[in-house]
Design a protein around this motif. Structure first.
Motif, PDB file in Angstrom:
ATOM      1  N   ALA A  85      28.744   7.976 -14.773  1.00 51.53           N
ATOM      2  CA  ALA A  85      29.749   7.974 -14.091  1.00 51.53           C
ATOM      3  C   ALA A  85      30.103   9.476 -14.937  1.00 51.53           C
ATOM      4  N   GLU A  86      29.522  10.032 -15.948  1.00 47.52           N
ATOM      5  CA  GLU A  86      29.766  11.654 -16.289  1.00 47.52           C
ATOM      6  C   GLU A  86      28.265  12.792 -15.643  1.00 47.52           C
ATOM      7  N   GLU A  87      27.495  12.045 -15.829  1.00 50.55           N
ATOM      8  CA  GLU A  87      26.386  12.361 -15.491  1.00 50.55           C
ATOM      9  C   GLU A  87      26.155  12.776 -13.549  1.00 50.55           C
ATOM     10  N   ILE A  88      27.112  11.929 -13.032  1.00 50.44           N
ATOM     11  CA  ILE A  88      26.800  11.945 -12.221  1.00 50.44           C
ATOM     12  C   ILE A  88      27.456  12.708 -11.260  1.00 50.44           C
ATOM     13  N   ALA A  89      28.665  12.973 -11.833  1.00 53.61           N
ATOM     14  CA  ALA A  89      29.727  13.793 -11.293  1.00 53.61           C
ATOM     15  C   ALA A  89      29.142  15.149 -11.596  1.00 53.61           C
ATOM     16  N   ALA A  90      28.164  15.594 -12.841  1.00 52.95           N
ATOM     17  CA  ALA A  90      27.847  17.265 -13.114  1.00 52.95           C
ATOM     18  C   ALA A  90      26.938  17.319 -12.163  1.00 52.95           C
ATOM     19  N   GLU A  91      26.208  15.879 -11.730  1.00 46.27           N
ATOM     20  CA  GLU A  91      24.679  16.398 -10.954  1.00 46.27           C
ATOM     21  C   GLU A  91      25.612  16.796  -9.068  1.00 46.27           C
ATOM     22  N   ALA A  92      26.485  15.949  -9.109  1.00 41.78           N
ATOM     23  CA  ALA A  92      27.222  16.552  -7.664  1.00 41.78           C
ATOM     24  C   ALA A  92      27.964  18.023  -8.176  1.00 41.78           C
ATOM     25  N   ALA A  93      28.006  18.458  -9.531  1.00 46.77           N
ATOM     26  CA  ALA A  93      28.681  20.215  -9.611  1.00 46.77           C
ATOM     27  C   ALA A  93      27.800  20.766  -9.125  1.00 46.77           C
ATOM     28  N   ILE A  94      26.727  20.673  -9.846  1.00 53.04           N
ATOM     29  CA  ILE A  94      25.689  21.772  -9.745  1.00 53.04           C
ATOM     30  C   ILE A  94      24.950  21.868  -8.325  1.00 53.04           C
ATOM     31  N   VAL A  95      25.109  20.518  -7.644  1.00 55.30           N
ATOM     32  CA  VAL A  95      24.876  20.857  -6.092  1.00 55.30           C
ATOM     33  C   VAL A  95      24.960  21.582  -5.409  1.00 55.30           C
ATOM     34  N   GLU A  96      26.979  21.082  -5.881  1.00 56.81           N
ATOM     35  CA  GLU A  96      27.586  21.932  -4.641  1.00 56.81           C
ATOM     36  C   GLU A  96      27.691  23.724  -5.023  1.00 56.81           C
ATOM     37  N   ALA A  97      27.553  24.086  -6.657  1.00 52.04           N
ATOM     38  CA  ALA A  97      27.445  25.423  -7.251  1.00 52.04           C
ATOM     39  C   ALA A  97      25.827  25.893  -6.128  1.00 52.04           C
ATOM     40  N   PHE A  98      25.065  24.956  -5.977  1.00 50.93           N
ATOM     41  CA  PHE A  98      23.704  25.604  -6.106  1.00 50.93           C
ATOM     42  C   PHE A  98      23.271  25.474  -4.409  1.00 50.93           C
ATOM     43  N   LEU A  99      24.282  25.062  -3.482  1.00 52.25           N
ATOM     44  CA  LEU A  99      24.977  24.806  -1.813  1.00 52.25           C
ATOM     45  C   LEU A  99      25.452  25.683  -1.602  1.00 52.25           C
ATOM     46  N   ALA A 100      26.947  26.201  -2.363  1.00 55.75           N
ATOM     47  CA  ALA A 100      28.009  26.966  -2.378  1.00 55.75           C
ATOM     48  C   ALA A 100      26.695  28.369  -2.431  1.00 55.75           C
ATOM     49  N   ARG A 101      26.020  29.220  -3.279  1.00 58.93           N
ATOM     50  CA  ARG A 101      25.061  29.688  -3.365  1.00 58.93           C
ATOM     51  C   ARG A 101      23.722  30.189  -2.508  1.00 58.93           C
ATOM     52  N   GLN A 102      23.364  29.292  -2.502  1.00 55.63           N
ATOM     53  CA  GLN A 102      22.473  29.130  -0.549  1.00 55.63           C
ATOM     54  C   GLN A 102      22.946  30.133   0.388  1.00 55.63           C
ATOM     55  N   ASN A 103      24.378  29.250   0.355  1.00 55.93           N
ATOM     56  CA  ASN A 103      25.204  29.406   1.811  1.00 55.93           C
ATOM     57  C   ASN A 103      25.977  31.277   1.731  1.00 55.93           C
ATOM     58  N   GLU A 104      26.190  31.238   0.971  1.00 52.88           N
ATOM     59  CA  GLU A 104      26.633  32.253   0.717  1.00 52.88           C
ATOM     60  C   GLU A 104      25.577  33.300   1.028  1.00 52.88           C
ATOM     61  N   ARG A 105      24.614  33.205   0.801  1.00 53.20           N
ATOM     62  CA  ARG A 105      23.306  34.290   1.141  1.00 53.20           C
ATOM     63  C   ARG A 105      23.157  34.141   2.496  1.00 53.20           C
ATOM     64  N   VAL A 106      23.015  32.881   3.113  1.00 53.07           N
ATOM     65  CA  VAL A 106      22.929  33.086   4.030  1.00 53.07           C
ATOM     66  C   VAL A 106      24.040  34.235   5.158  1.00 53.07           C
ATOM     67  N   ARG A 107      24.682  33.268   4.749  1.00 54.33           N
ATOM     68  CA  ARG A 107      26.336  34.233   5.467  1.00 54.33           C
ATOM     69  C   ARG A 107      26.668  35.889   5.308  1.00 54.33           C
ATOM     70  N   ARG A 108      25.985  36.421   4.015  1.00 54.92           N
ATOM     71  CA  ARG A 108      25.621  37.834   3.173  1.00 54.92           C
ATOM     72  C   ARG A 108      24.215  38.174   4.374  1.00 54.92           C
ATOM     73  N   TYR A 109      23.274  37.331   5.102  1.00 56.94           N
ATOM     74  CA  TYR A 109      22.571  37.989   5.597  1.00 56.94           C
ATOM     75  C   TYR A 109      23.290  38.175   7.141  1.00 56.94           C
ATOM     76  N   GLN A 110      23.680  37.040   7.372  1.00 54.20           N
ATOM     77  CA  GLN A 110      24.845  36.892   8.884  1.00 54.20           C
ATOM     78  C   GLN A 110      24.908  37.900   9.292  1.00 54.20           C
TER      79      GLN A 110
END
Length: 175
Positions: free
Chosen positions: A83-108
């Protein structure tokens, strides 16, 4: 994985992976909009887990220069992760997606100010493929081969009119 689940750390890591001579906390602070002391904290956290390391000094040795410890990295928990590793993986995926999406928003928000040649080729697209796992692996390998000579860090003398471009490819089964 938890060390990476912070937007400032992802931004710092990305920046350091793109430059050859490393950067100081002050230089990274300007990039992420934090104080040098707060940025130093994040740099030490990345160093503690082996993502970055001290680089050779650029001068009198009073400044601490940091560089990445790797060429590429991937993040993911094992299939039988707890459970701890899965939670850590979910946190990094969320941070990574948020960063990618922010790049798209800034470009837009600035897209209409782009030069025509970049405005005309910038894209966000989704293609639904019907592939086997082997076919998908082959496709991703071919994409990597096409992209490799264009990667910013490895491109010694890019053309004068070149720009840094975020290439985001996601290949996941539809569930």
């Amino acid at each position: 994985m938890r060390a990476l689940a912070h937007p400032a750390r992802l931004e710092i890591l990305d920046h350091l992976s793109l430059i050859k001579d490393g950067a100081t906390a002050t230089e990274c602070a300007e990039l992420v909009g934090l104080s040098p002391s707060a940025t130093s904290y994040h740099l030490r956290a990345l160093a503690k887990v082996g993502m970055i390391q001290e680089a050779p000094s650029r001068g009198d040795g009073r400044e601490r220069v940091w560089q990445v410890s790797f060429r590429n990295y991937a993040v993911g928990a094992e299939r039988d992760a707890g459970a701890e590793e899965i939670a850590a993986e979910a946190a990094i995926v969320e941070a990574f997606l948020a960063r990618q999406n922010e790049r798209v928003r800034r470009y837009q928000t600035k897209a209409r100010a782009e030069k025509d040649e970049f405005f005309d080729v910038a894209t966000m697209t989704e293609q639904t493929l019907m592939v086997t796992a082997a076919e998908l692996k082959e496709l991703l390998t071919k994409l990597d081969e096409l992209i490799a000579p264009l990667k910013r860090r490895d491109r010694e003398e890019p053309p004068e009119d070149s720009r840094a471009v975020s290439m985001q490819i996601r290949a996941i089964p539809i569930v």
